[in-house]
Design a protein around this motif. Structure first.
Motif, PDB file in Angstrom:
ATOM      1  N   GLY A   1       0.771  -1.238   0.000  1.00  0.00           N
ATOM      2  CA  GLY A   1       0.000   0.000   0.000  1.00  0.00           C
ATOM      3  C   GLY A   1       0.797   1.279   0.000  1.00  0.00           C
ATOM      4  N   GLY A   2       2.114   1.196   0.048  1.00  0.00           N
ATOM      5  CA  GLY A   2       2.915   2.415   0.022  1.00  0.00           C
ATOM      6  C   GLY A   2       2.891   3.062  -1.347  1.00  0.00           C
ATOM      7  N   GLY A   3       3.487   4.243  -1.410  1.00  0.00           N
ATOM      8  CA  GLY A   3       3.553   4.943  -2.683  1.00  0.00           C
ATOM      9  C   GLY A   3       3.879   6.399  -2.515  1.00  0.00           C
ATOM     10  N   LEU A   4       3.688   7.149  -3.594  1.00  0.00           N
ATOM     11  CA  LEU A   4       3.945   8.585  -3.615  1.00  0.00           C
ATOM     12  C   LEU A   4       2.616   9.324  -3.504  1.00  0.00           C
ATOM     13  CD1 LEU A   4       5.776  11.063  -4.142  1.00  0.00           C
ATOM     14  CD2 LEU A   4       5.401  10.658  -6.592  1.00  0.00           C
ATOM     15  N   VAL A   5       2.562  10.292  -2.597  1.00  0.00           N
ATOM     16  CA  VAL A   5       1.337  11.064  -2.398  1.00  0.00           C
ATOM     17  C   VAL A   5       1.711  12.514  -2.132  1.00  0.00           C
ATOM     18  CG1 VAL A   5       1.262  10.553   0.069  1.00  0.00           C
ATOM     19  CG2 VAL A   5      -0.852  11.115  -1.132  1.00  0.00           C
TER      20      VAL A   5
ATOM     21  N   TRP B   1       8.834  -9.349  11.545  1.00  0.00           N
ATOM     22  CA  TRP B   1       8.866  -8.090  10.815  1.00  0.00           C
ATOM     23  C   TRP B   1       8.576  -8.309   9.331  1.00  0.00           C
ATOM     24  CZ3 TRP B   1       9.764  -3.301  13.016  1.00  0.00           C
ATOM     25  CH2 TRP B   1      10.219  -3.291  14.332  1.00  0.00           C
ATOM     26  N   GLY B   2       7.907  -7.342   8.733  1.00  0.00           N
ATOM     27  CA  GLY B   2       7.772  -7.328   7.295  1.00  0.00           C
ATOM     28  C   GLY B   2       8.988  -6.684   6.655  1.00  0.00           C
ATOM     29  N   GLN B   3       8.973  -6.662   5.326  1.00  0.00           N
ATOM     30  CA  GLN B   3      10.126  -6.143   4.580  1.00  0.00           C
ATOM     31  C   GLN B   3      10.061  -4.622   4.427  1.00  0.00           C
ATOM     32  OE1 GLN B   3       7.434  -7.337   3.223  1.00  0.00           O
ATOM     33  NE2 GLN B   3       6.915  -5.806   1.665  1.00  0.00           N
ATOM     34  N   GLY B   4       8.930  -4.036   4.735  1.00  0.00           N
ATOM     35  CA  GLY B   4       8.775  -2.584   4.659  1.00  0.00           C
ATOM     36  C   GLY B   4       8.144  -2.132   3.358  1.00  0.00           C
ATOM     37  N   THR B   5       7.465  -0.989   3.424  1.00  0.00           N
ATOM     38  CA  THR B   5       6.879  -0.386   2.237  1.00  0.00           C
ATOM     39  C   THR B   5       7.172   1.116   2.274  1.00  0.00           C
ATOM     40  OG1 THR B   5       4.851  -0.162   0.912  1.00  0.00           O
ATOM     41  CG2 THR B   5       4.594  -0.069   3.306  1.00  0.00           C
TER      42      THR B   5
END
Length: 121
Positions: A8-12, A111-115
């Motif tokens: 769900g990450g991204g540029l905003v 832990w997840g790998q990160g977003t």
């Protein structure tokens, strides 16, 4: 084994919104506390927010009133709704889950790998 995967990450743009998700899977018996951390370039990883299995939450002062954490216990999924985003929210966001699992019947953090979340005009 237990896997934790963020999305769900991204540029905003500043003032915008994003929703992060974190799915935990594997030999899970119980997930206790779930947390979101973030790490900006050149800074230490910091705790953003946490939620217990019964829904109790806490937030870092920097995100209170803008971010909302929630979880779906039936599907072992964690969410982070981020509103009114600011450039200083730019960071890699990590999911952390405190899990009791088989086959060792042990309790540990995964832990997840990160977003990546980038807030920029």
């Amino acid at each position: 084994q237990v896997q934790v995967v963020e999305s769900g990450g991204g540029l905003v743009q500043p003032g915008g919104s994003l929703r992060l998700s974190c799915a935990a899977s594997g030999n899970i018996l119980i997930i206790y506390v779930m947390r979101w951390y973030r790490q900006a370039p050149g800074k230490q990883r910091e705790l953003v927010t946490a939620i217990t299995s019964d829904g109790s939450t806490n937030y870092a002062d920097s995100v209170k009133g803008r971010f909302t954490i929630s979880r779906d216990n039936a599907n072992n999924t964690l969410y982070l709704q981020m509103n009114s985003l600011k450039p200083e929210d730019t960071a890699v966001y990590y999911c952390n889950a405190e899990v009791y699992s088989t086959p060792n019947y042990s309790r540990r953090n995964y832990w997840g790998q990160g977003t990546q979340v980038t807030v920029s005009s």
